[in-house]
Enzyme design. Structure first.
Site, PDB file in Angstrom:
ATOM      1  N   GLU A 156      28.287  24.178  -0.380  1.00 44.78           N
ATOM      2  CA  GLU A 156      26.983  25.029  -0.612  1.00 44.78           C
ATOM      3  C   GLU A 156      26.859  25.213  -2.208  1.00 44.78           C
ATOM      4  OE1 GLU A 156      27.393  28.958   1.358  1.00 44.78           O
ATOM      5  OE2 GLU A 156      27.513  27.856   3.320  1.00 44.78           O
ATOM      6  N   ARG A 165      10.276   7.548   5.492  1.00 47.33           N
ATOM      7  CA  ARG A 165      10.327   6.578   6.299  1.00 47.33           C
ATOM      8  C   ARG A 165      10.233   6.840   8.124  1.00 47.33           C
ATOM      9  NH1 ARG A 165      15.019   2.900   4.300  1.00 47.33           N
ATOM     10  NH2 ARG A 165      15.833   4.903   3.700  1.00 47.33           N
ATOM     11  N   GLN A 166      10.523   8.127   8.212  1.00 38.46           N
ATOM     12  CA  GLN A 166      10.061   8.988   9.477  1.00 38.46           C
ATOM     13  C   GLN A 166       8.548   9.554   9.207  1.00 38.46           C
ATOM     14  OE1 GLN A 166      12.304   8.447  12.128  1.00 38.46           O
ATOM     15  NE2 GLN A 166      10.807   9.706  13.534  1.00 38.46           N
ATOM     16  N   ASP A 211       7.981  -8.233   3.166  1.00 33.50           N
ATOM     17  CA  ASP A 211       7.469  -8.288   4.428  1.00 33.50           C
ATOM     18  C   ASP A 211       5.792  -8.043   3.984  1.00 33.50           C
ATOM     19  OD1 ASP A 211       6.306  -5.323   4.086  1.00 33.50           O
ATOM     20  OD2 ASP A 211       8.464  -4.841   4.783  1.00 33.50           O
ATOM     21  N   LYS A 226       9.152 -10.734   8.035  1.00 32.57           N
ATOM     22  CA  LYS A 226      10.301  -9.899   8.254  1.00 32.57           C
ATOM     23  C   LYS A 226       9.879  -8.932   9.841  1.00 32.57           C
ATOM     24  CE  LYS A 226      11.903  -5.385   6.605  1.00 32.57           C
ATOM     25  NZ  LYS A 226      12.172  -4.551   5.522  1.00 32.57           N
ATOM     26  N   ARG A 249      11.760  -5.842  12.082  1.00 32.96           N
ATOM     27  CA  ARG A 249      13.026  -5.009  12.108  1.00 32.96           C
ATOM     28  C   ARG A 249      13.429  -4.889  13.507  1.00 32.96           C
ATOM     29  NH1 ARG A 249      16.085  -1.968   9.397  1.00 32.96           N
ATOM     30  NH2 ARG A 249      15.111  -2.173   7.396  1.00 32.96           N
ATOM     31  N   ASP A 296      10.781  -4.887  -3.526  1.00 30.17           N
ATOM     32  CA  ASP A 296      10.459  -4.094  -2.418  1.00 30.17           C
ATOM     33  C   ASP A 296      10.518  -2.679  -2.831  1.00 30.17           C
ATOM     34  OD1 ASP A 296      10.277  -3.455   0.209  1.00 30.17           O
ATOM     35  OD2 ASP A 296      12.359  -4.217   0.798  1.00 30.17           O
ATOM     36  N   THR A 305      20.474  -0.663   2.857  1.00 31.04           N
ATOM     37  CA  THR A 305      21.635  -1.332   3.011  1.00 31.04           C
ATOM     38  C   THR A 305      21.797  -2.630   2.316  1.00 31.04           C
ATOM     39  OG1 THR A 305      20.578  -2.157   5.038  1.00 31.04           O
ATOM     40  CG2 THR A 305      21.782  -0.157   5.198  1.00 31.04           C
TER      41      THR A 305
HETATM   42  C1  R5P Z   1      11.216  -0.921   4.777  1.00 29.92           C
HETATM   43  O1  R5P Z   1       9.904  -1.149   5.116  1.00 29.92           O
HETATM   44  C2  R5P Z   1      11.286  -1.092   3.128  1.00 29.92           C
HETATM   45  O2  R5P Z   1      10.283  -1.121   2.575  1.00 29.92           O
HETATM   46  C3  R5P Z   1      12.514  -1.534   2.854  1.00 29.92           C
HETATM   47  O3  R5P Z   1      12.259  -3.054   2.954  1.00 29.92           O
HETATM   48  C4  R5P Z   1      13.888  -1.226   3.438  1.00 29.92           C
HETATM   49  O4  R5P Z   1      13.868   0.216   3.344  1.00 29.92           O
HETATM   50  C5  R5P Z   1      15.058  -1.932   3.069  1.00 29.92           C
HETATM   51  O5  R5P Z   1      15.908  -1.479   3.693  1.00 29.92           O
HETATM   52  P1  R5P Z   1      17.501  -2.470   3.623  1.00 29.92           P
HETATM   53  O6  R5P Z   1      17.821  -2.453   2.168  1.00 29.92           O
HETATM   54  O7  R5P Z   1      18.271  -1.341   4.446  1.00 29.92           O
HETATM   55  O8  R5P Z   1      17.219  -3.540   4.680  1.00 29.92           O
END
Ligand code: R5P
Length: 288
Positions: A36, A91-92, A161, A184, A186, A210, A215
């Protein structure tokens, strides 16, 4: 006006303090053994406008952000401009399946409680800015990132992408080179597929840009594809370098020539400063 730097953004706070010539407020921020957080504002900020800088990622830093905002309000600050260099949960940004929640919106509501204005850098999706209930502004660090590449003799800039094409278009204009995108798909949170796109990459110096490297999967697959097609140098770059788990190892195994990110999230790859972009924005908007 004064600056309060949360623990994720001390460097950006110091840089802004220098360029704006305004003081950093002394704070005591520490974690108890159970994680905390304890926060205390040590200086008098009654009636001051405050620039608070703190990321909303990872989760522990969301709590820190919310509690610092409340502490600043309680200490009698006038306006609180909350700057979130990396806005987590962006992203959500919509309901993908029944029973989900738009987490970006949940966070937006909470952060708006003690903010008069909110600024973020390159949020994953622009419309998440509507989730704040106070005036909010997204600014982009793409100019700074592009400037980094000016002396790298780039032939081509690639988006991993199609959705990210606008960002590379802007970068290509600054650097004066070609741009394109990879195809790309997903498959889930961990797996993606980069369809081999027949690009003319042979013997070319290429930067992939990007918004996020998380990851490292997207970037590593893109680099592999480009190297397979005999690209000369491939730079992996992003605005927000999360570098989760063995992300860096993946990029290096893909024979990436250099990894570059901004300092929205500090790491050894933070080679591009965002403070100048924030400085220019604050000046242009006359928020100072
Ligand atoms: C996704 O739409 C983002 O623009 C990045 O491409 C994504 O978050 C990259 O994630 P990661 O490194 O896990 O592939």
């Amino acid at each position: 006006m004064k600056i309060v730097s949360g623990s994720t953004s001390k460097f950006v706070g110091d840089e802004l303090s220098k360029s704006l010539n305004i003081d950093i407020v002394n704070t005591e921020i520490k974690r108890f053994p159970d994680s905390e957080i304890y926060i205390r504002i040590l200086d008098n900020i009654k009636g001051e406008d405050v620039l608070l800088i703190q990321n909303s990622w990872p989760d522990l830093n969301i709590i820190e952000l919310l509690i610092i905002q409340d502490a600043i309000r309680l200490a009698g600050a006038n306006n609180i401009i909350t700057i979130i260099p990396y806005y987590g949960y962006a992203r959500q940004d919509k309901l993908f399946q029944d029973g989900e929640v738009i987490s970006a919106k949940t966070l937006g509501k909470l952060i708006s409680i003690n903010a008069d204005k909110i600024i973020t850098i390159d949020p994953h999706k622009e419309h998440i800015m509507d989730f704040f209930s106070v005036p909010s502004y997204s600014i982009s660090a793409i100019d700074d990132l592009s400037n980094y590449f000016k002396d790298k003799s780039l032939d081509l800039i690639l988006a991993p992408d199609k959705g990210a094409i606008d960002r590379v278009k802007k970068a290509a204009k600054i650097i004066n080179c070609d741009f394109d995108y990879m195809e790309k798909t997903r498959l889930d949170g961990y797996r993606i597929q980069i369809k081999p796109k027949t690009l003319d990459v042979e013997n070319k110096n290429i930067a992939i840009i990007d918004d996020i490297i998380s990851t490292g999967g997207t970037m590593a697959m893109s680099i592999n594809e480009l190297k397979k097609q005999k690209a000369k140098k491939v730079y992996a770059s992003c605005i927000h370098g999360l570098f989760i788990g063995d992300a860096v190892k993946k990029l290096k195994s893909a024979k990436c020539d250099e990894i570059i990110s901004t300092d929205t999230i500090m790491s050894e790859y933070s080679k591009v400063k965002i403070s100048n972009t924030i400085y220019k924005f604050l000046k242009n908007k006359k928020f100072l």
